[in-house]
Every structure is written in C-alpha cells, then in structure tokens.
Design a protein around this motif. Structure first.
Motif, mmCIF file in Angstrom:
data_model
loop_
_atom_site.group_PDB
_atom_site.id
_atom_site.type_symbol
_atom_site.label_atom_id
_atom_site.label_comp_id
_atom_site.label_asym_id
_atom_site.label_seq_id
_atom_site.Cartn_x
_atom_site.Cartn_y
_atom_site.Cartn_z
ATOM 1 N N HIS A 159 0.845 -1.180 0.000
ATOM 2 C CA HIS A 159 0.000 0.000 0.000
ATOM 3 C C HIS A 159 0.890 1.243 0.000
ATOM 4 N N ARG A 160 0.452 2.267 -0.664
ATOM 5 C CA ARG A 160 1.248 3.487 -0.713
ATOM 6 C C ARG A 160 1.518 4.025 0.693
ATOM 7 N N GLU A 161 0.487 4.032 1.550
ATOM 8 C CA GLU A 161 0.674 4.564 2.893
ATOM 9 C C GLU A 161 1.643 3.711 3.708
ATOM 10 N N CYS A 162 1.646 2.398 3.472
ATOM 11 C CA CYS A 162 2.594 1.516 4.161
ATOM 12 C C CYS A 162 4.016 1.783 3.678
ATOM 13 N N ASN A 163 4.164 1.959 2.377
ATOM 14 C CA ASN A 163 5.476 2.214 1.792
ATOM 15 C C ASN A 163 6.044 3.534 2.291
ATOM 16 N N ILE A 164 5.171 4.544 2.398
ATOM 17 C CA ILE A 164 5.599 5.846 2.911
ATOM 18 C C ILE A 164 6.025 5.717 4.369
ATOM 19 N N ALA A 165 5.245 4.964 5.145
ATOM 20 C CA ALA A 165 5.562 4.788 6.560
ATOM 21 C C ALA A 165 6.899 4.082 6.751
ATOM 22 N N GLN A 166 7.183 3.082 5.933
ATOM 23 C CA GLN A 166 8.453 2.360 6.043
ATOM 24 C C GLN A 166 9.622 3.286 5.753
ATOM 25 N N GLY A 167 9.442 4.164 4.770
ATOM 26 C CA GLY A 167 10.491 5.120 4.438
ATOM 27 C C GLY A 167 11.782 4.447 4.015
ATOM 28 N N ASN A 168 12.893 4.904 4.564
ATOM 29 C CA ASN A 168 14.204 4.385 4.195
ATOM 30 C C ASN A 168 14.678 3.279 5.129
ATOM 31 N N LYS A 169 13.794 2.835 6.020
ATOM 32 C CA LYS A 169 14.149 1.738 6.923
ATOM 33 C C LYS A 169 14.010 0.404 6.206
ATOM 34 N N THR A 170 14.804 -0.583 6.614
ATOM 35 C CA THR A 170 14.539 -1.943 6.168
ATOM 36 C C THR A 170 13.253 -2.387 6.845
ATOM 37 N N LEU A 171 12.634 -3.421 6.334
ATOM 38 C CA LEU A 171 11.386 -3.887 6.932
ATOM 39 C C LEU A 171 11.609 -4.333 8.376
ATOM 40 N N GLU A 172 12.740 -4.967 8.631
ATOM 41 C CA GLU A 172 13.068 -5.396 9.996
ATOM 42 C C GLU A 172 13.197 -4.185 10.914
ATOM 43 N N GLU A 173 13.871 -3.148 10.432
ATOM 44 C CA GLU A 173 14.028 -1.922 11.229
ATOM 45 C C GLU A 173 12.675 -1.253 11.460
ATOM 46 N N PHE A 174 11.822 -1.288 10.439
ATOM 47 C CA PHE A 174 10.507 -0.658 10.548
ATOM 48 C C PHE A 174 9.645 -1.358 11.598
ATOM 49 N N TYR A 175 9.646 -2.701 11.567
ATOM 50 C CA TYR A 175 8.871 -3.452 12.545
ATOM 51 C C TYR A 175 9.379 -3.187 13.967
ATOM 52 N N ALA A 176 10.693 -3.109 14.114
ATOM 53 C CA ALA A 176 11.260 -2.834 15.432
ATOM 54 C C ALA A 176 10.854 -1.437 15.908
ATOM 55 N N TRP A 177 10.811 -0.494 14.990
ATOM 56 C CA TRP A 177 10.403 0.878 15.305
ATOM 57 C C TRP A 177 8.943 0.909 15.764
ATOM 58 N N ILE A 178 8.074 0.202 15.029
ATOM 59 C CA ILE A 178 6.658 0.124 15.392
ATOM 60 C C ILE A 178 6.489 -0.561 16.744
ATOM 61 N N ASP A 179 7.247 -1.634 16.954
ATOM 62 C CA ASP A 179 7.167 -2.359 18.213
ATOM 63 C C ASP A 179 7.539 -1.452 19.385
ATOM 64 N N GLY A 180 8.557 -0.633 19.192
ATOM 65 C CA GLY A 180 8.965 0.300 20.233
ATOM 66 C C GLY A 180 7.875 1.315 20.545
ATOM 67 N N ILE A 181 7.216 1.796 19.492
ATOM 68 C CA ILE A 181 6.107 2.740 19.686
ATOM 69 C C ILE A 181 4.986 2.104 20.486
ATOM 70 N N LEU A 182 4.620 0.872 20.111
ATOM 71 C CA LEU A 182 3.523 0.174 20.787
ATOM 72 C C LEU A 182 3.850 -0.088 22.254
ATOM 73 N N LYS A 183 5.109 -0.431 22.536
ATOM 74 C CA LYS A 183 5.492 -0.689 23.923
ATOM 75 C C LYS A 183 5.438 0.602 24.743
#
Length: 237
Positions: free
Chosen positions: A209-233
């Motif tokens: 999805h375009r919005e997902c791609n924008i959210a990921q930005g220049n992070k690798t997918l692994e880095e992006f998931y870790a970033w989201i996980d940190g936010i949720l915690k």
C-alpha cells in the motif's frame, strides 16, 4: 549465442538471451536480451511476460516495467531533484562515465547522489524483478487470468499460482488488483516496495500500500517493525 541458465529466486529456466537491438541514450551501457524460453518460435522479446497484461491493463504493465528498470524520481528535473528516472544499471557507472552521458553527479546534492546510487541494480536483476512483480500481480484477488504460456513461464520462476496470495509486503494485508485503479493526488494506491530500500532484486521486492510504503520510508522492513514495536510498547505504558 549459447543459451544460459537465467537465475531467479526459486528455480532455473533456460532462456534465449539473444542480444536485442536497442537505441537510446544508455543503449551502450548494457546488452539487452531476449528472455523468452530457449528455442522459442517467432521474434525475440525482452518483456514477453508482460504482453497479456499490457493488453488488459497497460497502466499496470507500464508500471511494472518502469519500476523494475528505472530509478524513482521527482516529477521535474533540476539540480536539487536530480534526473526524473534513469536506468538502474546506468547508476552502476562511475561519475566520470556518467558525465560522458551528460549527467554531472557533482552538480547534485549529496542526498540526491546517494539516493540515485542506492537505486542502482544490474540489468539481469531488473528483469528478475519485472518477472516477480508480474507473478505477484496475477496472483492478486481480482486479477485477470493470463494465457497458459505466460502462466507456465511465471510458475517456472516462482512456483504454482495461488490466486489471492499476494499481500502488502509491509502490513501483510491481501492486495486486490482493483487497487491499481485507485489513486489519491495522482498517486496509485499500490506501489512497488522493497524489504531493504537499498537492494533491488527479486528476493527483495514486492507490492505494498502506498501509505505503508511511505511509513516504512528508508528503513529496512526489519528496522521498521522494530520501530513500530517500540512505539507500541511505549504507548502501552
């Protein structure tokens, strides 16, 4: 020309690889080739696997071809934005070689230079990406049915079709072919995305999805998931 094995993610297929006559600014950078199966009949073709999709939804086939072979770029050309799309394999050339083609990398901002270099990929990888994206497109819910010849070709590269199996690489929600018809402010709802934004090959590419791609930005997918996980915690505290 002796046929070679064209390496792709899951299998191997012997393809023609006869050289094609091409013109254009960067025509001498690589020898473009035919990727029809070995001993095919008729004319050679580089993107035959897109021929059916081009007849039923040319905008999608054009997107696959464009995203596979060209860098992304701004909607304009300037010293700040850099060239609007350039062959990915051209970006493997040195600054001195690019200058011979009229592209002065030193005139671009460092960030633009880095972005262009990160989008570089060899020619064969670009073709592999185009095949992968075509396979994923036909496996979207609501996608058109390809002719057996193309279906067999794609399955030889990436395994049996599983209609409805194509998901957003980022959020993992199933993607529907109809999303190609949706756009906001001139931008398609589906974009080509990369698990690692700095690698362009079949193992690392998909749709999102375009919005997902924008959210990921220049992070690798692994880095992006870790970033989201940190936010949720942090948000749960």
């Amino acid at each position: 020309m002796k046929s070679q094995k064209f390496k792709v993610r899951f299998n191997y297929m012997e393809v023609c690889l006869k050289p094609l006559s091409t013109t254009g600014k960067f025509s001498k950078v690589v020898q473009r080739k035919c990727f029809l199966p070995k001993d095919h009949s008729g004319k050679c073709s580089e993107f035959h696997f897109l021929s059916h999709l081009h007849t039923v939804k040319s905008s999608v086939s054009n997107k696959i071809r464009r995203d596979s072979t060209h860098t992304t770029g701004a909607a304009w050309k300037s010293s700040d934005a850099g060239p609007n799309r350039i062959f990915r394999w051209a970006m493997l050339l040195s600054d001195e070689e690019l200058l011979e083609y009229g592209l002065d990398m030193s005139a671009l901002k460092p960030g633009v230079q880095l972005k262009l270099r990160e989008k570089a990929a060899d020619y064969d990888s670009c073709i592999e990406v185009a095949i992968k994206l075509t396979y994923l497109t036909y496996n979207m819910a609501g996608a058109p049915t390809p002719p057996d010849e193309i279906k067999n070709y794609l399955e030889a590269h990436h395994g049996s079709f599983d209609l409805g199996s194509t998901k957003c690489e980022i959020c993992q929600e199933p993607l529907n072919f109809a999303l190609f018809n949706e756009a906001k402010v001139g931008r398609a709802a589906i974009e080509t995305c990369h698990l690692n934004p700095r690698i362009h090959n079949a193992q690392n590419v998909g749709f999102g999805h375009r919005e997902c791609n924008i959210a990921q930005g220049n992070k690798t997918l692994e880095e992006f998931y870790a970033w989201i996980d940190g936010i949720l915690k942090r948000a749960s505290l």
